[in-house]
Design a protein around this motif. Structure first.
Motif, mmCIF file in Angstrom:
data_model
loop_
_atom_site.group_PDB
_atom_site.id
_atom_site.type_symbol
_atom_site.label_atom_id
_atom_site.label_comp_id
_atom_site.label_asym_id
_atom_site.label_seq_id
_atom_site.Cartn_x
_atom_site.Cartn_y
_atom_site.Cartn_z
ATOM 1 N N HIS A 1 -46.717 -2.471 7.203
ATOM 2 C CA HIS A 1 -47.666 -1.690 6.416
ATOM 3 C C HIS A 1 -47.008 -1.025 5.211
ATOM 4 O O HIS A 1 -47.707 -0.586 4.294
ATOM 5 N N GLY A 2 -45.691 -0.915 5.216
ATOM 6 C CA GLY A 2 -44.980 -0.337 4.073
ATOM 7 C C GLY A 2 -45.413 1.088 3.795
ATOM 8 O O GLY A 2 -45.861 1.811 4.690
ATOM 9 N N GLU A 3 -45.292 1.480 2.521
ATOM 10 C CA GLU A 3 -45.705 2.817 2.105
ATOM 11 C C GLU A 3 -47.231 2.926 2.120
ATOM 12 O O GLU A 3 -47.942 1.954 1.820
ATOM 13 N N SER A 4 -47.748 4.116 2.435
ATOM 14 C CA SER A 4 -49.190 4.299 2.582
ATOM 15 C C SER A 4 -49.959 3.931 1.326
ATOM 16 O O SER A 4 -50.971 3.214 1.379
ATOM 17 N N ASP A 5 -49.496 4.398 0.166
ATOM 18 C CA ASP A 5 -50.253 4.150 -1.055
ATOM 19 C C ASP A 5 -50.229 2.675 -1.435
ATOM 20 O O ASP A 5 -51.217 2.128 -1.943
ATOM 21 N N GLN A 6 -49.121 2.000 -1.184
ATOM 22 C CA GLN A 6 -49.030 0.584 -1.509
ATOM 23 C C GLN A 6 -49.868 -0.249 -0.541
ATOM 24 O O GLN A 6 -50.566 -1.180 -0.945
ATOM 25 N N TRP A 7 -49.808 0.085 0.719
ATOM 26 C CA TRP A 7 -50.566 -0.675 1.717
ATOM 27 C C TRP A 7 -52.067 -0.494 1.526
ATOM 28 O O TRP A 7 -52.850 -1.443 1.708
#
Length: 466
Positions: free
Chosen positions: A405-411
């Motif tokens: 999921h990576g970083e919240s804003d990127q995902w």
């Protein structure tokens, strides 16, 4: 009328008395026997040999008869005479201990122990006559002793019969851990703890029913017992010191306690639901913590390691599990082979407490399973999703944010490409709910409170609701 001199019982002469009608009566049986006994010439060697012979024969009859009675009351046949013992006798007959007698387990070795037990057991006769108990349980004062087990079994065993489990029996015994703490179900499959030996179902117990109820999970040591005990040891406890930890609770004692607490019933009932939820939450948290320790995800300094390899010599990890990206890509395998997954990843095996069961329902279930024994598992995402949420093995990892999921804003802005097909969306719904959970939602909760319609309030294009 003449006068006679009478001899008293103790040989003293009474004063002469006028002969009366009473004195003319024939002496009673006991008086006549006593008079004959007093008239025996004990100086005669032949008489003494006769007396010795009679005493010998009498002793043989008395002691032989007593031994015969003891032997009969020690046999399973005697136990089977009582209706209330039907579940115990049936399971015993179907167990690996069927070639020995009941008392070889339930009475400590030694003649005096046997006599003491027989006297104490008179209360069972009283209960049988006055009213059959609702449930037969092994009392705290009659737990099977290690002395009984060690008559046949060696304490030097290190590896289990399967060759997988490492159990230092001698170390446990020297520490004071009773055999029954692990092997409580070997003869009766824990029917008392399961609650299937009560009065209302005793008529159902037959040889065939006993065979059905003698499941391996109740006969073999329960892994949950090992884990619970080891966890308590790591917390500085020795739970086996309390005999109540080793045997099921006596229902009669529970009734007495309930009667004593009747005055507080209203307060207790008012807090029951809240307390139950809190206890369930604590239990889930503890179970998940132990599973993480077993999987090596949490390390801490303990007396006994909780890792699987501590007790299991051979942990057969499937080859596909060894892939570097297995944790992130096992969803498809779980969907297609859930029945195989839960063989190992079944957290119910980690619980010490045995839930109460209903014998009639178990028999009906056995009939259904017999009819469906050739039925193969069919992939079902709904079943997989439910299992992933209630199974502590699954939720131990699913409660963590996946690395994919990576970083919240990127995902947040780029995950649409990961959920383009129904199969991909199905994988998302393992952790996420489509709609906002409500009070009317099922008890099976998602491991996250993030749900799809929080953002996708107008739904999805070409979406078929799962």
């Amino acid at each position: 009328m003449g006068r006679v001199s009478q001899v008293a019982f103790w040989g003293k002469k009474d004063k002469e008395k006028p002969e009366s009608r009473e004195s003319k009566k024939k002496p009673g049986l006991f008086r006549r026997l006593w008079q004959k006994f007093r008239n025996i010439d004990w100086k005669d060697p032949v008489t003494r040999w006769k007396a010795l012979f009679v005493a010998l024969i009498g002793s043989i009859v008395i002691f032989g008869g007593g031994y015969g009675v003891l032997s009969f009351t020690n046999s399973p046949t005697f136990c089977a005479n009582c209706h209330e013992m039907a579940p115990e006798v049936s399971t015993f007959t179907a167990s690996a201990h069927s070639e020995i007698t009941c008392v070889q387990c339930h009475i400590k070795p030694g003649f005096m122990n046997m006599i003491t037990h027989k006297v104490i057991s008179l209360k069972e006769v009283y209960h049988h006559v006055m009213g059959i108990p609702e449930q037969i349980v092994q009392t705290e004062h009659e737990a099977v002793s290690d002395e009984n087990c060690l008559q046949c079994h060696s304490k030097n065993r290190l590896v289990s019969a399967s060759g997988d489990l490492i159990v230092n029996h001698k170390g446990h015994i020297e520490e004071g851990v009773p055999c029954i703490s692990c092997h409580a179900g070997v003869a009766h499959a824990k029917i008392a703890a399961r609650g299937i030996n009560t009065e209302e179902v005793r008529g159902h117990w037959t040889k065939e029913v006993a065979q059905q109820m003698m499941e391996k999970k109740y006969l073999a040591p329960n892994m949950g017992t090992c884990i619970d005990c080891h966890d308590k040891v790591n917390n500085g406890e020795k739970p086996w010191k309390d005999v109540a930890y080793l045997v099921p609770p006596n229902p009669e004692h529970l009734k007495e306690e309930a009667t004593k607490e009747k005055s507080n019933a209203v307060i207790h009932e008012a807090n029951t639901e809240e307390e139950a939820k809190e206890a369930a939450a604590q239990h889930d948290e503890k179970t998940q913590k132990i599973i993480l320790e077993a999987l090596g995800k949490q390390q801490k300094d303990v007396k006994i390691s909780m890792a699987c390899a501590t007790c299991h010599e051979q942990v057969n990890i499937p080859e596909d599990h060894k892939a570097a990206d297995w944790n992130q890509n096992h969803g498809g395998t779980a969907l297609n082979q859930l029945d195989k997954c839960v063989d190992c990843h079944q957290d119910s095996k980690w619980f010490r407490d045995i839930p109460k069961e209903d014998l009639v329902s178990l028999l009906k279930m056995a009939e259904v399973e017999e009819e469906q024994k050739d039925h193969k598992y069919q992939p079902n995402i709904t079943v997989v999703r439910e299992q992933s949420r209630i199974n502590k093995f699954c939720s131990a990892c699913h409660s963590e944010r996946p690395t994919s999921h990576g970083e919240s804003d990127q995902w947040l802005t780029s995950h649409s490409g990961k959920a383009g097909t129904q199969e991909e969306k199905a994988q998302c719904l393992v952790c996420h709910d489509r709609e906002k959970p409500t009070a009317e939602s099922p008890d099976v909760k998602a491991p996250t409170d993030v749900y799809c319609q929080y953002c996708h309030r107008t739904g999805f294009k070409d979406d078929v609701k799962n």
